[in-house]
Design a protein around this motif. Structure first.
Motif, PDB file in Angstrom:
ATOM      1  N   GLU A 137       0.838  -1.200   0.000  1.00 47.39           N
ATOM      2  CA  GLU A 137       0.000   0.000   0.000  1.00 47.39           C
ATOM      3  C   GLU A 137       0.883   1.264   0.000  1.00 47.39           C
ATOM      4  O   GLU A 137       0.616   2.223  -0.738  1.00 47.39           O
ATOM      5  CB  GLU A 137      -0.912  -0.030   1.242  1.00 47.39           C
ATOM      6  N   ILE A 138       1.931   1.247   0.793  1.00 44.25           N
ATOM      7  CA  ILE A 138       2.811   2.421   0.912  1.00 44.25           C
ATOM      8  C   ILE A 138       3.565   2.697  -0.389  1.00 44.25           C
ATOM      9  O   ILE A 138       3.751   3.843  -0.786  1.00 44.25           O
ATOM     10  CB  ILE A 138       3.799   2.217   2.101  1.00 44.25           C
ATOM     11  N   THR A 139       3.985   1.626  -1.084  1.00 44.00           N
ATOM     12  CA  THR A 139       4.771   1.816  -2.313  1.00 44.00           C
ATOM     13  C   THR A 139       3.912   1.838  -3.568  1.00 44.00           C
ATOM     14  O   THR A 139       4.374   2.262  -4.629  1.00 44.00           O
ATOM     15  CB  THR A 139       5.810   0.681  -2.497  1.00 44.00           C
ATOM     16  N   GLY A 140       2.669   1.339  -3.467  1.00 37.61           N
ATOM     17  CA  GLY A 140       1.829   1.234  -4.658  1.00 37.61           C
ATOM     18  C   GLY A 140       2.283   0.096  -5.565  1.00 37.61           C
ATOM     19  O   GLY A 140       1.993   0.085  -6.758  1.00 37.61           O
ATOM     20  N   LEU A 141       3.011  -0.865  -4.983  1.00 36.47           N
ATOM     21  CA  LEU A 141       3.515  -2.010  -5.756  1.00 36.47           C
ATOM     22  C   LEU A 141       3.076  -3.293  -5.043  1.00 36.47           C
ATOM     23  O   LEU A 141       3.470  -3.536  -3.897  1.00 36.47           O
ATOM     24  CB  LEU A 141       5.038  -1.933  -5.875  1.00 36.47           C
ATOM     25  N   PRO A 142       2.249  -4.125  -5.690  1.00 36.72           N
ATOM     26  CA  PRO A 142       1.562  -5.211  -4.984  1.00 36.72           C
ATOM     27  C   PRO A 142       2.394  -6.444  -4.635  1.00 36.72           C
ATOM     28  O   PRO A 142       2.063  -7.168  -3.703  1.00 36.72           O
ATOM     29  CB  PRO A 142       0.438  -5.587  -5.957  1.00 36.72           C
ATOM     30  N   GLY A 143       3.475  -6.730  -5.378  1.00 36.37           N
ATOM     31  CA  GLY A 143       4.255  -7.933  -5.076  1.00 36.37           C
ATOM     32  C   GLY A 143       5.326  -7.603  -4.058  1.00 36.37           C
ATOM     33  O   GLY A 143       6.085  -6.652  -4.246  1.00 36.37           O
ATOM     34  N   VAL A 144       5.390  -8.358  -2.941  1.00 32.67           N
ATOM     35  CA  VAL A 144       6.364  -8.016  -1.893  1.00 32.67           C
ATOM     36  C   VAL A 144       7.089  -9.267  -1.402  1.00 32.67           C
ATOM     37  O   VAL A 144       6.456 -10.290  -1.145  1.00 32.67           O
ATOM     38  CB  VAL A 144       5.674  -7.345  -0.672  1.00 32.67           C
ATOM     39  N   SER A 145       8.399  -9.168  -1.272  1.00 32.31           N
ATOM     40  CA  SER A 145       9.171 -10.210  -0.587  1.00 32.31           C
ATOM     41  C   SER A 145       9.967  -9.561   0.532  1.00 32.31           C
ATOM     42  O   SER A 145      10.655  -8.564   0.313  1.00 32.31           O
ATOM     43  CB  SER A 145      10.144 -10.917  -1.526  1.00 32.31           C
ATOM     44  N   LEU A 146       9.858 -10.137   1.733  1.00 26.08           N
ATOM     45  CA  LEU A 146      10.596  -9.592   2.878  1.00 26.08           C
ATOM     46  C   LEU A 146      11.898 -10.340   3.115  1.00 26.08           C
ATOM     47  O   LEU A 146      12.579 -10.112   4.113  1.00 26.08           O
ATOM     48  CB  LEU A 146       9.721  -9.668   4.135  1.00 26.08           C
ATOM     49  N   GLN A 147      12.241 -11.229   2.203  1.00 21.71           N
ATOM     50  CA  GLN A 147      13.430 -12.065   2.415  1.00 21.71           C
ATOM     51  C   GLN A 147      14.769 -11.324   2.464  1.00 21.71           C
ATOM     52  O   GLN A 147      15.600 -11.616   3.311  1.00 21.71           O
ATOM     53  CB  GLN A 147      13.500 -13.121   1.310  1.00 21.71           C
ATOM     54  N   PRO A 148      15.020 -10.343   1.571  1.00 21.90           N
ATOM     55  CA  PRO A 148      16.366  -9.733   1.550  1.00 21.90           C
ATOM     56  C   PRO A 148      16.748  -9.138   2.907  1.00 21.90           C
ATOM     57  O   PRO A 148      15.927  -8.517   3.577  1.00 21.90           O
ATOM     58  CB  PRO A 148      16.257  -8.651   0.479  1.00 21.90           C
ATOM     59  N   ALA A 149      18.014  -9.320   3.282  1.00 17.87           N
ATOM     60  CA  ALA A 149      18.465  -8.951   4.624  1.00 17.87           C
ATOM     61  C   ALA A 149      19.103  -7.572   4.699  1.00 17.87           C
ATOM     62  O   ALA A 149      19.553  -7.153   5.748  1.00 17.87           O
ATOM     63  CB  ALA A 149      19.440  -9.997   5.143  1.00 17.87           C
ATOM     64  N   ALA A 150      19.159  -6.863   3.559  1.00  9.69           N
ATOM     65  CA  ALA A 150      19.760  -5.525   3.560  1.00  9.69           C
ATOM     66  C   ALA A 150      19.258  -4.785   2.334  1.00  9.69           C
ATOM     67  O   ALA A 150      18.702  -5.402   1.417  1.00  9.69           O
ATOM     68  CB  ALA A 150      21.281  -5.617   3.512  1.00  9.69           C
ATOM     69  N   GLY A 151      19.484  -3.471   2.326  1.00  9.48           N
ATOM     70  CA  GLY A 151      19.112  -2.696   1.149  1.00  9.48           C
ATOM     71  C   GLY A 151      19.819  -3.222  -0.082  1.00  9.48           C
ATOM     72  O   GLY A 151      19.204  -3.440  -1.135  1.00  9.48           O
ATOM     73  N   GLY A 162      26.527  -0.590  12.892  1.00 14.13           N
ATOM     74  CA  GLY A 162      27.229  -1.627  13.626  1.00 14.13           C
ATOM     75  C   GLY A 162      27.089  -3.016  13.036  1.00 14.13           C
ATOM     76  O   GLY A 162      27.536  -3.982  13.615  1.00 14.13           O
ATOM     77  N   GLY A 163      26.462  -3.111  11.878  1.00  9.05           N
ATOM     78  CA  GLY A 163      26.455  -4.383  11.171  1.00  9.05           C
ATOM     79  C   GLY A 163      25.480  -5.415  11.685  1.00  9.05           C
ATOM     80  O   GLY A 163      25.627  -6.601  11.409  1.00  9.05           O
ATOM     81  N   GLY A 164      24.470  -5.017  12.416  1.00  4.48           N
ATOM     82  CA  GLY A 164      23.454  -5.966  12.891  1.00  4.48           C
ATOM     83  C   GLY A 164      22.513  -6.374  11.778  1.00  4.48           C
ATOM     84  O   GLY A 164      22.710  -5.993  10.630  1.00  4.48           O
ATOM     85  N   PRO A 165      21.469  -7.164  12.120  1.00  2.15           N
ATOM     86  CA  PRO A 165      20.551  -7.624  11.085  1.00  2.15           C
ATOM     87  C   PRO A 165      19.759  -6.472  10.473  1.00  2.15           C
ATOM     88  O   PRO A 165      19.421  -5.511  11.158  1.00  2.15           O
ATOM     89  CB  PRO A 165      19.620  -8.578  11.834  1.00  2.15           C
ATOM     90  N   GLY A 166      19.480  -6.563   9.178  1.00  6.53           N
ATOM     91  CA  GLY A 166      18.664  -5.569   8.505  1.00  6.53           C
ATOM     92  C   GLY A 166      17.536  -6.258   7.771  1.00  6.53           C
ATOM     93  O   GLY A 166      17.348  -7.469   7.896  1.00  6.53           O
ATOM     94  N   CYS A 167      16.756  -5.471   7.039  1.00  5.66           N
ATOM     95  CA  CYS A 167      15.710  -6.058   6.206  1.00  5.66           C
ATOM     96  C   CYS A 167      15.461  -5.116   5.029  1.00  5.66           C
ATOM     97  O   CYS A 167      15.167  -3.944   5.235  1.00  5.66           O
ATOM     98  CB  CYS A 167      14.436  -6.286   7.015  1.00  5.66           C
ATOM     99  N   GLY A 168      15.650  -5.623   3.840  1.00  6.12           N
ATOM    100  CA  GLY A 168      15.520  -4.804   2.621  1.00  6.12           C
ATOM    101  C   GLY A 168      14.464  -5.337   1.680  1.00  6.12           C
ATOM    102  O   GLY A 168      14.780  -5.836   0.605  1.00  6.12           O
ATOM    103  N   PRO A 169      13.163  -5.220   2.068  1.00  8.84           N
ATOM    104  CA  PRO A 169      12.081  -5.776   1.255  1.00  8.84           C
ATOM    105  C   PRO A 169      12.125  -5.290  -0.187  1.00  8.84           C
ATOM    106  O   PRO A 169      12.529  -4.163  -0.462  1.00  8.84           O
ATOM    107  CB  PRO A 169      10.807  -5.253   1.926  1.00  8.84           C
TER     108      PRO A 169
END
Ligand SMILES: *Cc1c(COP(=O)(O)O)cnc(C)c1O
Length: 507
Positions: A135-149, A294-301
């Protein structure tokens, strides 16, 4: 490599825990044996026993340990201590509530191999976050798998590659050019290269925008698979020609990838999908308030159009009736990009952030972030050189042009800010601006703190004119002055060895 050779005064310096060791010191006391002492030879054969005397293990008391670690814990600058005006990083304050929610036992303790039937709550959380980001991006297909930008970028350009291969078949191999503006973040060309594209660079105009004529010219040269564009771009300016840019790329048969690291300027106000963007990555660890640095976990959907969705990584998290399921059945998928389902803890924090703000709150955060950056921009205009005329979005950019004439450069200004109690801004990025200073206050800083920062910047400019060596020798209030940053990054001393002179191991 210079730790100041001050005394052991605890507010000024601190020996390593190894160096504080004193033979025989311990942090415990055992009661007297109330059984007969046994002969060690009867308990453990001699050849199984170590013979050295644990050389180097620090011998310290409890209070030595507590005070040592408590003291050094106060040496770091942190987001809880003050603002972190690092442009391009969106270092906003992360609410404690997000942390509390992420620590709920059912979320924190969940085993990644637990079956779908036992993980409905977690799957629902992932599903809801996907829906909100769509909804925020206006793009319907989403994957939350990537761990960084950067991994979201790579996933996005792999989607483009897979889509073009499916669309064009054999002919797809003639379409391998990725266009990237000269102001782009370094990860963009790296991601394009990893996905098998060659990069052509688009020039920016004097206004700091994508040069449309050059874009057209590069499209006419043929072979264009797509464009990777950051918007607002890395100099903090909104690409107002975004629709024309997307149309130009689409007319040339390519797709548009948007680097969404700067979404803090758009959330709740404008949607990339509506601008003609085909695929985007977000940084939950920037825009959506999950901790970073500091290199901790990220999330780059990665969010994309319905056309690109069949190629998204699997498993996809979907809703089937009133159940949430892991769907592996996408034969055209590019496959997994990360073990299990990505960094779930980041997703919990991001959804907590979204829900605590609500739609109105998210929009307000965006507006405040832009207002804060513009406030800095207007207040420092004239003091520091502004390379572009356009109103900035969520970050303000300056160069050291005015101060460099006096022998004071960006690095000096950044170091001097430390003496004023501020974390420095981003320096020397983007590369298109010589001596760049990129300042992003984010929405989580109030007027008085902003004013204090602005005042510090104005004072530093005055110092550059009146007492330049005060700035060029800064910082003066820290334990370590100017370290050899290249050596610190490339040859870090990570292990204590007895032979090392206690005063020579720096960062
Ligand atoms: C931060 C950033 C990235 C990369 O994100 P990571 O999570 O650090 O990999 C990409 N592009 C831009 C513009 C960024 O600011």
């Amino acid at each position: 490599m210079s730790i100041k050779k001050v005394t052991q005064h605890p507010s000024q310096n601190e020996n390593l825990i190894f160096e504080r060791s004193q033979p025989g010191r311990v942090g415990y006391m055992l009661p007297k044996l109330d059984v007969e002492e046994m002969n060690i030879d009867d308990l453990l054969p001699a050849d199984l026993r170590r013979t050295d005397d644990l050389d180097g293990v620090p011998e310290v008391s409890e209070v030595d340990v507590i005070r040592h670690f408590t003291r050094i814990s106060t040496w770091n600058y942190s987001i809880d201590l003050g603002m972190y005006p690092l442009g391009s990083c969106t270092m906003k304050y992360n609410s404690r509530l997000n942390e509390k929610v992420a620590r709920i036992g059912g979320f924190a303790g969940l085993h990644p191999l637990a079956p779908e039937t036992d993980t409905q709550g977690a799957l629902e959380l992932i599903y809801r976050l996907q829906e909100d980001l769509a909804e925020i991006t206006g793009l319907p297909g989403v994957s939350l798998q990537p761990a960084a930008g950067a991994q979201g970028e790579m996933t996005g350009v792999m989607l483009i590659r897979a889509y073009l291969d499916a669309r064009d078949g054999e002919a797809s191999k003639d379409r391998r050019v990725m266009l990237i503006p000269d102001s782009a973040h370094g990860t963009n060309p790296a991601s394009a290269a990893l996905a098998g594209f060659t990069v052509k660079t688009i020039r920016s105009t004097a206004e700091g925008l994508t040069d449309l004529d050059h874009l057209k010219q590069l499209c006419d040269e043929g072979g264009v698979a797509g464009l990777m564009l950051t918007n607002p771009n890395t100099v903090g300016i909104f690409e107002r020609n975004i629709k024309v840019i997307c149309e130009t790329i689409h007319a040339a048969g390519g797709l548009v990838y948007m680097d969404g690291a700067n979404m803090n300027a758009l959330v709740g106000v404008a949607r990339p999908g509506d601008m003609g963007v085909d695929v985007i990555h977000l940084n939950l660890h920037k825009t959506f308030s999950t901790p970073h640095g500091g290199g901790g976990p990220g999330c780059g959907p990665c969010c994309c159009t319905a056309e690109l969705a069949p190629f998204l990584p699997t498993p996809r998290i979907e809703k089937s009736g009133d159940k949430y399921v892991l769907n592996y059945n996408y034969p055209e998928s590019i496959g997994r990009v990360k073990a299990f389902y990505g960094n779930f803890g980041m997703m919990v924090r991001a959804l907590s952030y979204i829900y605590t703000h609500g739609a109105e709150g998210l929009r307000e955060a965006t507006e405040a972030a832009v207002l804060n950056a513009r406030y800095v921009s207007k207040k420092l205009a004239g003091v520091y050189d502004e390379p572009f005329e356009a109103d900035c979005m969520h970050e303000a950019i300056f160069s050291h042009k005015n101060q460099a004439k006096l022998g004071v450069v960006t690095l000096d200004i950044a170091k001097r800010l430390i003496d004023y109690g501020f974390h420095p801004m981003t320096v020397y990025f983007p590369l298109v601006v010589e001596g760049a200073m990129l300042i992003e206050p984010t929405e989580s800083v109030g007027r008085s703190d902003l004013d204090a920062f602005i005042e510090a910047m104005i004072d530093i400019d005055r110092e550059a004119r009146e007492t330049p060596e005060l700035v060029t020798n800064a910082p003066h209030t820290t334990r370590i002055g100017r370290i050899d940053e290249a050596a610190a990054a490339r040859k870090p001393v990570l292990r204590w060895k007895k032979e090392i002179d206690s005063m020579t191991h720096s960062a």
